[in-house]
Structures are given as structure tokens and as C-alpha cells.
Scaffold this motif. Structure first.
Motif, PDB file in Angstrom:
ATOM      1  N   ARG A 206       0.659  -1.255  -0.096  1.00  0.00           N
ATOM      2  CA  ARG A 206       0.080   0.096  -0.039  1.00  0.00           C
ATOM      3  C   ARG A 206       0.767   1.122   0.139  1.00  0.00           C
ATOM      4  N   ALA A 207       1.894   1.119   0.556  1.00  0.00           N
ATOM      5  CA  ALA A 207       2.919   2.181   0.631  1.00  0.00           C
ATOM      6  C   ALA A 207       3.567   2.458  -0.711  1.00  0.00           C
ATOM      7  N   TRP A 208       3.491   1.547  -1.623  1.00  0.00           N
ATOM      8  CA  TRP A 208       4.075   1.753  -2.804  1.00  0.00           C
ATOM      9  C   TRP A 208       3.200   2.392  -4.057  1.00  0.00           C
ATOM     10  N   GLY A 209       1.802   2.562  -3.628  1.00  0.00           N
ATOM     11  CA  GLY A 209       0.829   2.937  -4.276  1.00  0.00           C
ATOM     12  C   GLY A 209       0.260   1.651  -5.169  1.00  0.00           C
ATOM     13  N   LEU A 210       0.226   0.717  -4.619  1.00  0.00           N
ATOM     14  CA  LEU A 210      -0.234  -0.574  -5.111  1.00  0.00           C
ATOM     15  C   LEU A 210      -0.957  -1.405  -4.222  1.00  0.00           C
ATOM     16  N   GLU A 211      -2.390  -2.082  -5.062  1.00  0.00           N
ATOM     17  CA  GLU A 211      -3.133  -2.896  -3.983  1.00  0.00           C
ATOM     18  C   GLU A 211      -3.221  -4.239  -4.605  1.00  0.00           C
ATOM     19  N   VAL A 212      -2.943  -5.241  -3.839  1.00  0.00           N
ATOM     20  CA  VAL A 212      -3.166  -6.517  -4.275  1.00  0.00           C
ATOM     21  C   VAL A 212      -4.760  -6.966  -4.231  1.00  0.00           C
ATOM     22  N   ASP A 213      -5.159  -7.309  -4.975  1.00  0.00           N
ATOM     23  CA  ASP A 213      -6.670  -7.691  -5.322  1.00  0.00           C
ATOM     24  C   ASP A 213      -7.124  -9.076  -4.958  1.00  0.00           C
ATOM     25  N   ARG A 214      -6.048 -10.101  -5.330  1.00  0.00           N
ATOM     26  CA  ARG A 214      -6.254 -11.323  -5.063  1.00  0.00           C
ATOM     27  C   ARG A 214      -5.259 -12.160  -5.044  1.00  0.00           C
ATOM     28  N   VAL A 215      -5.091 -13.309  -4.156  1.00  0.00           N
ATOM     29  CA  VAL A 215      -3.985 -14.136  -4.029  1.00  0.00           C
ATOM     30  C   VAL A 215      -4.509 -15.425  -3.715  1.00  0.00           C
ATOM     31  N   GLU A 216      -4.082 -16.342  -4.721  1.00  0.00           N
ATOM     32  CA  GLU A 216      -4.843 -17.899  -4.820  1.00  0.00           C
ATOM     33  C   GLU A 216      -3.605 -18.949  -4.714  1.00  0.00           C
ATOM     34  N   LEU A 217      -3.400 -19.380  -3.542  1.00  0.00           N
ATOM     35  CA  LEU A 217      -2.450 -20.577  -3.461  1.00  0.00           C
ATOM     36  C   LEU A 217      -2.493 -21.548  -4.172  1.00  0.00           C
ATOM     37  N   ALA A 218      -1.474 -22.304  -4.503  1.00  0.00           N
ATOM     38  CA  ALA A 218      -1.607 -23.523  -5.257  1.00  0.00           C
ATOM     39  C   ALA A 218      -0.359 -24.385  -4.933  1.00  0.00           C
ATOM     40  N   VAL A 219      -0.942 -25.533  -4.224  1.00  0.00           N
ATOM     41  CA  VAL A 219      -0.161 -26.691  -3.833  1.00  0.00           C
ATOM     42  C   VAL A 219       0.349 -27.338  -4.946  1.00  0.00           C
ATOM     43  N   GLU A 220       1.504 -27.470  -5.755  1.00  0.00           N
ATOM     44  CA  GLU A 220       1.913 -28.139  -6.688  1.00  0.00           C
ATOM     45  C   GLU A 220       1.996 -29.862  -6.402  1.00  0.00           C
ATOM     46  N   ALA A 221       2.719 -30.054  -5.535  1.00  0.00           N
ATOM     47  CA  ALA A 221       2.905 -31.334  -5.008  1.00  0.00           C
ATOM     48  C   ALA A 221       3.515 -31.533  -3.536  1.00  0.00           C
ATOM     49  N   VAL A 222       3.069 -32.650  -3.227  1.00  0.00           N
ATOM     50  CA  VAL A 222       3.985 -33.224  -2.036  1.00  0.00           C
ATOM     51  C   VAL A 222       5.088 -33.915  -2.028  1.00  0.00           C
ATOM     52  N   LEU A 223       6.133 -33.409  -1.789  1.00  0.00           N
ATOM     53  CA  LEU A 223       7.445 -34.041  -2.390  1.00  0.00           C
ATOM     54  C   LEU A 223       7.802 -35.226  -1.118  1.00  0.00           C
ATOM     55  N   GLN A 224       7.449 -34.806   0.043  1.00  0.00           N
ATOM     56  CA  GLN A 224       7.724 -35.795   1.305  1.00  0.00           C
ATOM     57  C   GLN A 224       6.707 -35.583   2.301  1.00  0.00           C
ATOM     58  N   PRO A 225       6.091 -36.693   2.524  1.00  0.00           N
ATOM     59  CA  PRO A 225       4.922 -36.605   3.523  1.00  0.00           C
ATOM     60  C   PRO A 225       5.519 -36.332   4.935  1.00  0.00           C
ATOM     61  N   PRO A 226       4.669 -35.985   5.918  1.00  0.00           N
ATOM     62  CA  PRO A 226       5.007 -35.348   7.345  1.00  0.00           C
ATOM     63  C   PRO A 226       5.805 -36.566   7.792  1.00  0.00           C
ATOM     64  N   GLN A 227       6.750 -36.086   8.790  1.00  0.00           N
ATOM     65  CA  GLN A 227       7.643 -36.938   9.482  1.00  0.00           C
ATOM     66  C   GLN A 227       6.921 -37.631  10.366  1.00  0.00           C
ATOM     67  N   ASP A 228       7.332 -39.001  10.270  1.00  0.00           N
ATOM     68  CA  ASP A 228       6.538 -39.804  11.519  1.00  0.00           C
ATOM     69  C   ASP A 228       7.130 -39.495  12.826  1.00  0.00           C
ATOM     70  N   SER A 229       6.243 -39.869  13.874  1.00  0.00           N
ATOM     71  CA  SER A 229       6.783 -39.868  15.144  1.00  0.00           C
ATOM     72  C   SER A 229       7.904 -40.817  15.641  1.00  0.00           C
ATOM     73  N   PRO A 230       8.590 -40.373  16.604  1.00  0.00           N
ATOM     74  CA  PRO A 230      10.133 -41.041  16.931  1.00  0.00           C
ATOM     75  C   PRO A 230       9.587 -42.383  17.169  1.00  0.00           C
TER      76      PRO A 230
END
Length: 397
Positions: A206-230
Motif C-alpha cells: 500500500r505504501a508503494w501505491g499498489l494494491e493486491v486484489d487477489r491471492v490464490e495459493l496453489a499446492v503443486e505437489a507433496v514431495l515428502q509426507p510429514p515426518q513420523d513420530s519417533p
């Protein structure tokens, strides 16, 4: 208009509070003869002294006079058409004027320079990058961003490369937001995260005179699943047998006078306190744990695993004594082979790690990618081929 996140968009016509273009040369001198209230933003000119104003006015008058003398030839170069979706920022003798347009704008030759600012909505994408979530999952995430300029003066005066600055701001905000969330939350609440990114990016832009109207997050791929518990007492049967066969002989009960472990028992020893030595047992020679663990992989090798991996690995394992032993895992022909020493051919990947890390890797307490990112596993060769070790670990289940 309110978005789903509650953010109130800035009005598109804020820049219309500035005056339109003027054909007179004195119209550019309001900053010194009759200063406007407020100015046009952080980059507004400071008040000029009377000598500076007189010189500025004199040079502007001479430029305007030259324009009249050479008219209509000079009109082809001095008259500019500004469409309704643009504004023209004019610098006269280095000092910024109010935004010009839409319509016809007159520029004085030799003393005016200008820059066009497009007010239409534009879009760019944040290239997919690898990020680690809170639960240790590694995923490839990108974003699509739409933005517009609501103040042309600020967009010219406060930042040099508006597109690059906005893209870096969006990427940093996305990285900080995803590092605090587990993978499941990222997948289930993408809209909520996108709204939060919208607010965080607008706080900066906003301080640059610019406003973002929309942001769309895109999860392309899961390269590694969550770490298992010890791993604890609930090891699967295969790993229990491996641990019993190669580690059980060096474990004994902590209580004094207890007999050695039987063939069908397994004691979990805390890593903070080393196990007590066997009472009355003298020093015995024992093969390295790494050699036993790697050799025990032989029953799990198959033609399906060879077709899936298709690579030859050399393991340089550092033993607790400080010496280094070399082992190989060949998954290129037949059902594969594993053993001590170097492979017959040139290995595709050379892996260097400590014996304790190898044991954690085979017991599924450590993932190949996590070990590489933490520096516990060093790879010489193709990293993508090295990460295929995950298929070997899955065969142990």
C-alpha cells in the motif's frame, strides 16, 4: 467493496484528486507560487526558494516560447495522448508534477521527461518453490497474484521495479505463513491462508501505491509426507527382528544382577544413558552394525524394486571408532545385491553418513530428504536418484 477476508479495497479513483493536464507553463509552478495543500505523497517536492522558483519559471517560459515558435512541427513531439486507463507522470527540470491525463498532454521540449503508468489490473505468478511445513513435510507451493496501481505517483517515486518487489514480497509472505502450519491445514484451508496473505502483502505494498486484489495459493505437489513420530516400542515386526538380531546382544537390563536378554525379548534403551555392560563379559569382537543392517536388506530386494529404482549406491559409513567402511547397494540388474566393499561398476550415487544415522534411516526414524537437508547425509551425484532410497525403505514395511 469487501472481500471474503474483510479487506476493504481502495477506490480506483483516488488518483483523480490530482489536477488534470495543463497547457500553460505557469501551471507547473504551483509548488512555489501557490503551494498545494498536502502534496502528492512521500515523494512530493520540498518548497523552493524564490531564486529557484524564478529560474524554474524563466526556463519554463523559454521552453514554452520555443514550442510556440516551432509550432506546428514541435506539436508532433510535444503533444501526447493519454488513454483513460493510464496516467502520465511528468518531471519538469527534475521536479515531479501532478499526474497528467487522461486526454491530451503538452510536454515542453528539452525540459520535460515523462513515464506512463498503467492503472489496469495485472497478474503474475510466484514460481513453485520447495517449502517445509511445521510437521516436516516438504511440498512445492506457488501462488497467483492480481494487483493494480491506485496511486501512480507513489508507484513511481517509492520503488524502482514494482513487479519484482511485489513478487518478492508475496513469496516471503507465503514462506512465513506456510512454515507455521502443518500439511493437513495447508491443504484444507487454502482459502483462509490466501486471505491472510492478501492482508499481509497489502500492508507492505500500500505504501508503494499498489494494491493486491487477489491471492490464490496453489499446492503443486507433496514431495515428502510429514515426518513420523519417533520410533518407540511400537516398531513393526520386521524392524523388531532386525534390531533384535543386530542390537539385542549389546543390550542388558539396567537393574544390577539381571540376566542377559533372552532371544525373544527386546529392551528399549534411553539414548541419554548408555546401556550397562554385561557382567563378567570380556571384550568380544563384533561386526559393525552398519554391515549387518545393510546385509539384512537382501531378503527384501526384488525385481520390482530394481525396476522402480534402477540405480547403484555406494555407502561410505563412518563408524563410532572413527574409521570408514564402504558398502554397496546395486539395484540395476536381477533382484539386486548388497554387500561390503565397492560395487563392480561405477556407482550412480555415493552416500556418506554416520553409522547411527544409517540405523535411524533403516528404522524409519529419519527420512532421506530430511537427513540431506539437515546435513546428516551427504550426496555425491544426482540428488533425485539418491532420494529413490525412499522406495527401498518402503520395502522394509
Amino acid at each position: 467493496m469487501l472481500s471474503r477476508s474483510g479487506y476493504r479495497a481502495l477506490p480506483l479513483g483516488d488518483f483523480d484528486r490530482f489536477q488534470q493536464s495543463s497547457f500553460g507553463f505557469l501551471g507547473s509552478q504551483k509548488g512555489c507560487l501557490s503551494p498545494e495543500r498536502g502534496g502528492v505523497g512521500p515523494g512530493a517536492d520540498a518548497p523552493q526558494s524564490w531564486p529557484s522558483c524564478l529560474c524554474h519559471g524563466l526556463i519554463s517560459f523559454l521552453g514554452f516560447l520555443l514550442l510556440l515558435i516551432t509550432f506546428p512541427v514541435s506539436g508532433w513531439f510535444a503533444l501526447k495522448i493519454v488513454p483513460a486507463y493510464e496516467r502520465m507522470i511528468v518531471f519538469r527540470l527534475g521536479r515531479i508534477r501532478t499526474p497528467q491525463g487522461p486526454g491530451m498532454v503538452l510536454l515542453l521540449p528539452f525540459i520535460d521527461s515523462f513515464q506512463r503508468v498503467d492503472l489496469r489490473t495485472r497478474a503474475f505468478n510466484v514460481p513453485p518453490c520447495k517449502l517445509a511445513s511445521k510437521d516436516g513435510a516438504v511440498l512445492s507451493v506457488g501462488a497467483d497474484v492480481q494487483f493494480r496501481i491506485w496511486d501512480p505517483v507513489l508507484s513511481v517515486m517509492t520503488v524502482k521495479d514494482l513487479n519484482t518487489a511485489t513478487r518478492m514480497t508475496a513469496q516471503n509472505a507465503m514462506t512465513k505463513a506456510l512454515l507455521k502450519r502443518p500439511l493437513r491445514e495447508i491443504q484444507m484451508e487454502k482459502l483462509k491462508i490466501s486471505d491472510q496473505l492478501l492482508l499481509e502483502i497489502n500492508d507492505v505494498t500500500r505504501a508503494w501505491g499498489l494494491e493486491v486484489d487477489r491471492v490464490e495459493l496453489a499446492v503443486e505437489a507433496v514431495l515428502q509426507p510429514p515426518q513420523d513420530s519417533p520410533a518407540g516400542p511400537s516398531l513393526d515386526s520386521t524392524l523388531q527382528q532386525l534390531a533384535l538380531h543386530f542390537l539385542g546382544g549389546s543390550m542388558s537390563s539396567v537393574a544390577g544382577g539381571a540376566s542377559p536378554l533372552g532371544p525373544d525379548t527386546l529392551e528399549m534403551v534411553s539414548e541419554a544413558e548408555p546401556p550397562a555392560p554385561h557382567v563378567g563379559a570380556g571384550p568380544t569382537l563384533k561386526q559393525p552394525v552398519a554391515e549387518g543392517l545393510l546385509t539384512a536388506l537382501q531378503p527384501f530386494l526384488s525385481e520390482a524394486l530394481v525396476s522402480q529404482v534402477g540405480a547403484c549406491y555406494q555407502f561410505n559409513v563412518t563408524l563410532p571408532s572413527g574409521t570408514q567402511s564402504t558398502y554397496f547397494l546395486d539395484l540395476t540388474t536381477g533382484q539386486g545385491s548388497v554387500g561390503h566393499g565397492v560395487p563392480n561398476g561405477i556407482p550412480d550415487v555415493v552416500v556418506e553418513m554416520a553409522e547411527a544415522d544409517l540405523r535411524a534411516l533403516l528404522c524409519r526414524e529419519l527420512r532421506p530428504l530430511g537427513a540431506y537437508m539437515s546435513g546428516r547425509l551427504k550426496v555425491k551425484g544426482d540428488l533425485a536418484v539418491a532420494m529413490k532410497l525412499e522406495a527401498v525403505l518402503r520395502a522394509l514395511k
